[in-house]
Design a protein around this motif. Structure first.
Motif, mmCIF file in Angstrom:
data_model
loop_
_atom_site.group_PDB
_atom_site.id
_atom_site.type_symbol
_atom_site.label_atom_id
_atom_site.label_comp_id
_atom_site.label_asym_id
_atom_site.label_seq_id
_atom_site.Cartn_x
_atom_site.Cartn_y
_atom_site.Cartn_z
ATOM 1 N N LEU A 185 51.054 -86.795 23.477
ATOM 2 C CA LEU A 185 52.445 -87.236 23.386
ATOM 3 C C LEU A 185 53.085 -86.976 22.028
ATOM 4 O O LEU A 185 54.278 -87.203 21.857
ATOM 5 N N GLY A 186 52.287 -86.547 21.051
ATOM 6 C CA GLY A 186 52.829 -86.326 19.710
ATOM 7 C C GLY A 186 53.101 -87.614 18.955
ATOM 8 O O GLY A 186 53.965 -87.670 18.085
ATOM 9 N N VAL A 187 52.357 -88.656 19.289
ATOM 10 C CA VAL A 187 52.537 -89.959 18.646
ATOM 11 C C VAL A 187 51.654 -90.042 17.401
ATOM 12 O O VAL A 187 50.447 -89.810 17.477
ATOM 13 N N PRO A 188 52.233 -90.380 16.247
ATOM 14 C CA PRO A 188 51.407 -90.553 15.063
ATOM 15 C C PRO A 188 50.534 -91.799 15.205
ATOM 16 O O PRO A 188 50.937 -92.783 15.814
ATOM 17 N N TRP A 189 49.328 -91.712 14.627
ATOM 18 C CA TRP A 189 48.428 -92.857 14.700
ATOM 19 C C TRP A 189 47.550 -92.896 13.464
ATOM 20 O O TRP A 189 47.445 -91.928 12.723
ATOM 21 N N ASP A 246 61.589 -92.027 22.645
ATOM 22 C CA ASP A 246 60.815 -90.825 22.354
ATOM 23 C C ASP A 246 59.451 -91.282 21.836
ATOM 24 O O ASP A 246 59.385 -91.995 20.829
ATOM 25 N N PRO A 247 58.367 -90.904 22.511
ATOM 26 C CA PRO A 247 57.034 -91.340 22.064
ATOM 27 C C PRO A 247 56.750 -90.981 20.602
ATOM 28 O O PRO A 247 56.004 -91.690 19.933
ATOM 29 N N ARG A 248 57.364 -89.917 20.108
ATOM 30 C CA ARG A 248 57.116 -89.517 18.712
ATOM 31 C C ARG A 248 57.691 -90.513 17.716
ATOM 32 O O ARG A 248 57.371 -90.467 16.535
ATOM 33 N N ASP A 249 58.541 -91.426 18.198
ATOM 34 C CA ASP A 249 59.098 -92.477 17.338
ATOM 35 C C ASP A 249 58.224 -93.725 17.336
ATOM 36 O O ASP A 249 58.551 -94.704 16.670
ATOM 37 N N ARG A 250 57.135 -93.712 18.068
ATOM 38 C CA ARG A 250 56.210 -94.841 18.144
ATOM 39 C C ARG A 250 55.104 -94.648 17.117
ATOM 40 O O ARG A 250 54.961 -93.570 16.542
ATOM 41 N N PHE A 251 54.283 -95.679 16.908
ATOM 42 C CA PHE A 251 53.177 -95.578 15.968
ATOM 43 C C PHE A 251 52.025 -96.437 16.468
ATOM 44 O O PHE A 251 52.218 -97.594 16.831
#
Length: 93
Positions: free
Chosen positions: A44-48, A13-18
């Motif tokens: 993608l809802g990816v935190p950064w 899940d891209p949201r589990d990436r950083f």
């Protein structure tokens, strides 16, 4: 331990990436890289986060000649120019 075939592996899940963007003030390549990171991560809802290389001695020593640098989950993904398609692929596979 046997490794699972990529055919049977579930996509992360891209949201589990950083993503971390290592940059410095006044850097036009850094501004370009930030625009790509903001777009892809936003889609993608990816935190950064972004880190200023001038405020972190360790980042300065490691990446000074490569900025901007994009890290995905703490590992270097790319530097200088950020390719939107390549970053998107990295975050969705």
């Amino acid at each position: 331990m046997a490794r699972m075939s990529p055919l049977f592996r579930r996509k992360a899940d891209p949201r589990d990436r950083f993503v971390t963007l290592v940059r410095k003030p006044g850097c036009h390549l850094c501004d370009d890289a930030q625009a790509v990171v903001e777009k892809v991560c936003g889609d993608l809802g990816v935190p950064w986060e972004q880190k200023d290389i001038t405020e972190d001695r360790q980042l300065h020593d490691e990446y000074w000649e490569q900025i901007p640098v994009v890290l995905v989950d703490g590992r270097q993904h790319t530097f200088w120019r950020v390719d939107e398609g390549r970053l998107r692929k990295e975050l969705t596979e």
